[in-house]
Design an enzyme around this catalytic site. Structure first.
Site, PDB file in Angstrom:
ATOM      1  N   ASP A   1       0.832  -1.207   0.000  1.00 59.00           N
ATOM      2  CA  ASP A   1       0.000   0.000   0.000  1.00 59.00           C
ATOM      3  C   ASP A   1       0.867   1.258   0.000  1.00 59.00           C
ATOM      4  O   ASP A   1       2.058   1.226   0.353  1.00 59.00           O
ATOM      5  CB  ASP A   1      -0.896  -0.045   1.244  1.00 59.00           C
ATOM      6  CG  ASP A   1      -2.206   0.699   1.063  1.00 59.00           C
ATOM      7  OD1 ASP A   1      -2.314   1.505   0.117  1.00 59.00           O
ATOM      8  OD2 ASP A   1      -3.117   0.480   1.880  1.00 59.00           O
TER       9      ASP A   1
ATOM     10  N   ASP B   1     -10.800   1.685  -3.200  1.00 59.74           N
ATOM     11  CA  ASP B   1     -11.334   1.424  -1.861  1.00 59.74           C
ATOM     12  C   ASP B   1     -12.856   1.437  -1.879  1.00 59.74           C
ATOM     13  O   ASP B   1     -13.483   1.041  -0.898  1.00 59.74           O
ATOM     14  CB  ASP B   1     -10.835   2.484  -0.866  1.00 59.74           C
ATOM     15  CG  ASP B   1      -9.514   2.079  -0.241  1.00 59.74           C
ATOM     16  OD1 ASP B   1      -9.109   0.913  -0.396  1.00 59.74           O
ATOM     17  OD2 ASP B   1      -8.876   2.937   0.404  1.00 59.74           O
TER      18      ASP B   1
HETATM   19  C1  GLA Z   1      -5.752   1.783   2.336  1.00 69.13           C
HETATM   20  C2  GLA Z   1      -6.157   0.630   1.463  1.00 69.13           C
HETATM   21  C3  GLA Z   1      -7.207  -0.209   2.134  1.00 69.13           C
HETATM   22  C4  GLA Z   1      -6.675  -0.705   3.452  1.00 69.13           C
HETATM   23  C5  GLA Z   1      -6.226   0.471   4.309  1.00 69.13           C
HETATM   24  C6  GLA Z   1      -5.522  -0.003   5.548  1.00 69.13           C
HETATM   25  O1  GLA Z   1      -6.769   2.712   2.464  1.00 69.13           O
HETATM   26  O2  GLA Z   1      -6.609   1.092   0.221  1.00 69.13           O
HETATM   27  O3  GLA Z   1      -7.588  -1.289   1.321  1.00 69.13           O
HETATM   28  O4  GLA Z   1      -5.609  -1.582   3.212  1.00 69.13           O
HETATM   29  O5  GLA Z   1      -5.343   1.321   3.609  1.00 69.13           O
HETATM   30  O6  GLA Z   1      -5.100   1.039   6.323  1.00 69.13           O
END
Ligand code: GLA
Length: 733
Positions: free
Chosen positions: A479, A549
């Site tokens: 990420d 997301d």
């Molecule tokens: C980001 C990612 C999510 C999740 C969060 C965790 O927003 O896109 O899928 O992994 O971080 O903090």
């Protein structure tokens, strides 16, 4: 032979299966762009179709006759310094104080295959027969600067990969201020500027606007290609549809600051530029040094956006993605993020895993919150050791237990970041990107590590490798949750501070190369606050990417549709989540959530223990249906039959590589009384073959499905259908 050089006329003709790209050298010096479009057999006479300089108020010319001026000629690699005053591809300042660059053609070579680009992701060949490369060298006689333009022709893929290398062969220091990767031209302006815009949770929505006389561009200045714009541009005739009309595609294989630009002049000639954004860019090139710019992938289609996208899908799937998982069916996963957020312990994760295993899920992914003392997003990034309060046996203990269930285990990391509240930050407060005397702006309570520094890159490689080496971990979600502000590095001298944005990207590429090479059996999925930085550069390291997301099935129709303009389905992470949806509070049927997610890398993002028995049966059926079609969706050809951006429904079709399976997903977004039927006509089938609907048993002719089509009911909001057809052998006459 896909590159033909006519020495008498000084013309280079690059041919793919359906396209031609033609360059010529005028008067032995000026490299011109003559043509790009549908394949032609020959091109003769450079001067036949050149725009003649027609200005009366502007008569400067650096070509002997009044007729031509570099300001209106289609200069293949325009440099600031001559009478060409349009937006240049190249602009530099020399030690002497001069900012003029006037290179001339000095030579070329044609080589088999394609060389890698040092330090950068790029398309590749597996055998020399797959591509042919033309390298043209331009040299500025005054400064000694050489520009090597490279064109790799992937004839079968109908694409050309273009890149540029600057070599300082002079004795002066050169400050490069702009070095774009590609300039091409359209010789009339009747085109639309088509691009992908978005934001967090709403990535890659398609936008179209007619060209104006003047400049149109999309870019990023965030040191990440970002959620907001993608390093992609299409120029399409206004009437272009999915299967008709002319369209030029440009896609940059780069993950940092970029620009994609169409400049239309007073003669309606359009200069199309793409490359690293000159904004915030400076690179000191010492005598003897080279600078390699990333590559742009060009494609052209006269059969609409569908062909353009399928050209990108094929190339990126086969010759940009790498590693063991490039050609493999990837596991169905379950991710605990929306199920638990930070509030989990080993027991809870095992509960989710057990239930998931019982319905056919293959991989359990533990998301954020497993390390340091992280129970919310304000601490511990950088401290990649297990949180023993949540996981008493550490990640290794949990991974062993998940493996014992007969599932693979995966883990979330955000290695480019550091929290102020972390051991790492307390020990190395200068390891984050910051400018002396300026505020360190936090975003999601975090700062960005300075990947221009070797010790920082080594730390990340070591920290991630330690965890991956300590347990049976088969998958990593990588990420990256913020943009970079207050650009400055404690490791770079003052005169090189402006190099940070590009050096950061080179740094992340190096880190990813080292880690993915050391763990070739691990499946890496990229992520950046969902689908930020989901760009071709990242695909070189991550064969899949968390698309957004926003896991709401209806929003995903738009996001996945736009993403599929360039990215193949096998790269798009797509999960079924709970209702009401956590981002939008919308409730959609479980069936629809399943169908939409099955059109990418399928998974679940909820606690299956909270579902009813009936829902669990649906989940089981979804997983077994997905396993039966995933090869077709991921490695087949995709046809977008209905666009959510243009109507009230969406339809996507996939035809397996062998043509023996066809998958159609249809989803109604908004139903309306008395207009509730849409006839969907298939594409890409064999007209004489017979196809059987595996659910109803009905048999249809390929020509019938493509010309007559099938009615889809459009009478319920958010309802979807999945049709799987099996090709039968053609009936004997
Ligand atoms: C980001 C990612 C999510 C999740 C969060 C965790 O927003 O896109 O899928 O992994 O971080 O903090």
């Amino acid at each position: 032979m896909s590159i033909i050089y006519d020495a008498k006329e000084n013309i280079f003709h690059l041919q793919t299966a359906h396209t031609s790209y033609v360059l010529g050298v005028l008067r032995g010096k000026y490299l011109l762009h003559l043509y790009y479009g549908g394949r032609i057999s020959e091109y003769h006479n450079i001067e036949e179709n050149l725009p003649v300089h027609a200005g009366c108020t502007w008569s400067a010319t650096d070509i002997e006759e009044f007729n031509y001026c570099t300001d209106t000629l289609p200069m293949e690699y325009p440099c600031y310094g001559s009478a060409d005053l349009r937006t240049p591809a190249f602009h530099a300042e020399y030690e002497s104080g001069s900012a003029l660059t006037c290179p001339e053609y000095v030579g070329h070579r044609i080589i088999k295959g394609k060389k890698p680009l040092p330090g950068l992701p790029a398309t590749y060949v597996e055998s020399e027969q797959e591509a042919e490369t033309l390298e043209i060298t331009l040299r500025d006689p005054l400064t000694g600067l050489e520009l090597v333009l490279s064109y790799s022709v992937f004839a079968e893929y109908d694409v050309i990969a273009k890149s540029v290398r600057a070599v300082n062969k002079g004795s002066e220091l050169i400050n490069i201020k702009s070095i774009l990767s590609s300039t091409t031209y359209l010789f009339d302006k009747n085109f639309e500027f088509v691009h992908l815009e978005g934001g967090w949770g709403r990535e890659r929505h398609i936008q179209k606007k007619p060209l104006i006389n003047g400049s149109m561009s999309v870019d990023s200045k965030r040191v990440s290609s970002s959620h907001y714009h993608s390093p992609f541009l299409a120029l399409a005739r206004p009437w272009t549809t999915e299967n008709q009309g002319e369209v030029y595609g440009l896609s940059l294989v780069y993950s940092g600051n970029f620009i994609a630009q169409a400049d239309t002049n007073h003669q309606d000639i359009v200069r199309v530029n793409m490359g690293i954004n000159p904004f915030g860019f400076n690179w000191r090139l010492e005598p003897g040094e080279e600078f390699q710019a990333p590559e742009v992938i060009l494609t052209y289609s006269d059969t609409g956006f569908g062909t353009m996208s399928r050209n990108y899908h094929r190339l990126y799937r086969n010759r940009l993605c790498r590693g063991k998982y490039r050609d493999q069916e990837r596991p169905v996963l379950i991710n605990n993020w929306e199920a638990t957020y930070f509030h989990f312990n080993e027991e809870k994760i095992l509960e989710i895993a057990k239930k998931a295993k019982s319905v056919g899920v293959e991989l359990m992914v533990l998301d954020d919150g497993w390390f340091g003392k992280r129970n919310t997003d304000n601490c511990s990034l950088g401290d990649w050791t297990s949180n023993r309060e949540k996981l008493p046996g550490g990640v290794e203990g949990l991974a062993d237990k998940v493996s014992a269930l007969g599932m693979k285990f995966g883990l979330w990391f955000e290695p480019e970041m550091v929290s102020k509240d972390s051991e790492l930050y307390r020990k190395h407060p200068d390891w984050c990107i910051h400018a002396e005397g300026r505020k360190r702006t936090e975003s999601r309570n975090q700062l960005v590590l300075d990947l221009t520094r070797k010790e920082v890159r080594d730390y990340i490689v070591e920290a991630v490798s330690n965890v991956l080496g300590s347990a049976p971990i088969s998958y990593v979600k990588w990420d990256m949750n913020r943009n970079i502000t207050e650009i400055g590095s404690a490791g770079l001298p003052g005169e090189r501070q402006q190099e940070l944005p590009h050096r950061y990207i080179l740094g992340i590429y190096e880190v990813l190369e080292r880690i993915t090479a050391a763990f070739p059996d691990v499946l890496f999925e990229g992520c950046s606050g969902g689908g930020g930085r989901f760009d071709p550069g990242m695909l070189y390291y991550f064969p899949q990417y968390w698309t957004s997301d926003d896991s709401d099935a209806i929003e995903r129709l738009y996001i996945q549709h736009g993403t599929s303009m360039v990215m193949p389905a096998c790269t798009m992470g797509a999960h079924v989540s709970a209702v009401p949806n956590h981002q939008l509070h919308r409730t959609t049927p479980l069936k629809t959530r399943g169908h939409v997610a099955m059109m990418g890398q399928f998974g679940y993002e909820l606690d299956l223990n909270s579902l009813s028995e009936e829902e669990i049966e649906t989940v089981k059926a979804q997983i077994s249906q997905y396993k039966a079609i995933r090869r077709t969706v991921h490695y087949g050809e995709m046809y977008r039959l209905c666009s959510p951006f243009e109507g009230r429904s969406t339809a996507w079709e996939y035809v397996s590589p062998e043509g023996n399976q066809v998958v159609l997903m249809y989803c109604t977004i908004r139903a309306m009384v008395l207009t509730g039927l849409t006839r969907i006509r298939f594409e890409g089938l064999e007209p004489e073959a017979q196809y059987k609907d595996t659910e109803s048993g009905k048999v249809y002719g390929g020509d019938y499905l493509m010309k007559v089509g099938l009615y889809m009911a459009d009478d319920r909001d958010f309802e979807s259908r999945l049709i799987v057809l099996e090709r039968l052998s053609a009936p004997t006459p």
